[in-house]
Structure formats: structure tokens, C-alpha cells
Scaffold this motif. Structure first.
Motif, PDB file in Angstrom:
ATOM      1  N   UNK A   3       0.845  -1.193   0.000  1.00 47.72           N
ATOM      2  CA  UNK A   3       0.000   0.000   0.000  1.00 47.72           C
ATOM      3  C   UNK A   3       0.884   1.249   0.000  1.00 47.72           C
ATOM      4  N   UNK A   4       0.335   2.321  -0.547  1.00 44.77           N
ATOM      5  CA  UNK A   4       1.012   3.615  -0.524  1.00 44.77           C
ATOM      6  C   UNK A   4      -0.039   4.713  -0.591  1.00 44.77           C
ATOM      7  N   UNK A   5       0.365   5.927  -0.228  1.00 45.31           N
ATOM      8  CA  UNK A   5      -0.543   7.075  -0.303  1.00 45.31           C
ATOM      9  C   UNK A   5      -0.915   7.346  -1.759  1.00 45.31           C
ATOM     10  N   UNK A   6      -2.041   7.982  -1.947  1.00 46.04           N
ATOM     11  CA  UNK A   6      -2.462   8.384  -3.294  1.00 46.04           C
ATOM     12  C   UNK A   6      -1.480   9.394  -3.866  1.00 46.04           C
ATOM     13  N   UNK A   7      -1.344   9.401  -5.176  1.00 42.98           N
ATOM     14  CA  UNK A   7      -0.500  10.394  -5.821  1.00 42.98           C
ATOM     15  C   UNK A   7      -1.341  11.640  -6.135  1.00 42.98           C
ATOM     16  N   UNK A   8      -0.716  12.672  -6.685  1.00 43.06           N
ATOM     17  CA  UNK A   8      -1.396  13.947  -6.907  1.00 43.06           C
ATOM     18  C   UNK A   8      -2.498  13.871  -7.972  1.00 43.06           C
ATOM     19  N   UNK A   9      -2.516  12.846  -8.781  1.00 47.61           N
ATOM     20  CA  UNK A   9      -3.542  12.702  -9.820  1.00 47.61           C
ATOM     21  C   UNK A   9      -4.645  11.729  -9.423  1.00 47.61           C
ATOM     22  N   UNK A  10      -4.596  11.255  -8.206  1.00 51.12           N
ATOM     23  CA  UNK A  10      -5.555  10.258  -7.722  1.00 51.12           C
ATOM     24  C   UNK A  10      -6.257  10.813  -6.497  1.00 51.12           C
ATOM     25  N   UNK A  11      -7.565  10.785  -6.500  1.00 49.80           N
ATOM     26  CA  UNK A  11      -8.319  11.327  -5.365  1.00 49.80           C
ATOM     27  C   UNK A  11      -8.739  10.246  -4.372  1.00 49.80           C
ATOM     28  N   UNK A  43      -4.818   1.046  -9.266  1.00 48.38           N
ATOM     29  CA  UNK A  43      -3.851   2.077  -9.613  1.00 48.38           C
ATOM     30  C   UNK A  43      -2.652   1.937  -8.692  1.00 48.38           C
ATOM     31  N   UNK A  44      -1.455   2.003  -9.266  1.00 48.44           N
ATOM     32  CA  UNK A  44      -0.213   1.981  -8.491  1.00 48.44           C
ATOM     33  C   UNK A  44       0.775   2.878  -9.225  1.00 48.44           C
TER      34      UNK A  44
END
Length: 80
Positions: free
Chosen positions: A18-26, A51-52
């Protein structure tokens, strides 16, 4: 009565990263599931994700190699 041996016919090994969302993913975060499946003919690898996002190829390779090394610790053998 004849001796019967039990054999391992299938197995599965799975890890979820798992990872935090990126700037293009809400979304609330990103999840990457890597697993093996074996129906008796040998392991194959499955990747599941909605999405990854990653910044560079070595970052993704590092994640895959973490899975690979954990999977190498698993040994199949006849069950007694």
C-alpha cells in the motif's frame, strides 16, 4: 490397507503493498497485490491493482523483488 500419500495440488502466496495516493488520484490510497497461483503445473505470478503510481522503474523493481525473495522462502513438498 494400502499406504496413501497426500500431495500438495495447489498453493497460493500473496502480498499486498500500500502507498498514499499520488497527486492525480483522489482515492484513499493505492494497493498492489502480487500473488502466485499453482494448479499443479508450477507457480505463475499475478498482479492486481486499480492504480499503483511510481516515480521510477527501480522503485517498482524493488517492490517486485521484495515479493520474489519472500516467495523463494516457500518450499513445496509432499505432505505426510
Amino acid at each position: 490397507m494400502e499406504d496413501r500419500k497426500t500431495y500438495l495440488l495447489s498453493q497460493q502466496f500473496e502480498m499486498t503493498f500500500t502507498q498514499d495516493s499520488d497527486c492525480c488520484d483522489s482515492g484513499d490510497g493505492q494497493f498492489l497485490k502480487i500473488k502466485t497461483q499453482n494448479g499443479g503445473g508450477g507457480d505463475f505470478y499475478v498482479i492486481e491493482t486499480e492504480r499503483w503510481a511510481f516515480d521510477n522503474i527501480p522503485e517498482l523493481v524493488t517492490t517486485l523483488m521484495r515479493f520474489y525473495h519472500k516467495h523463494q522462502n516457500i518450499k513445496s513438498k509432499e505432505l505426510e
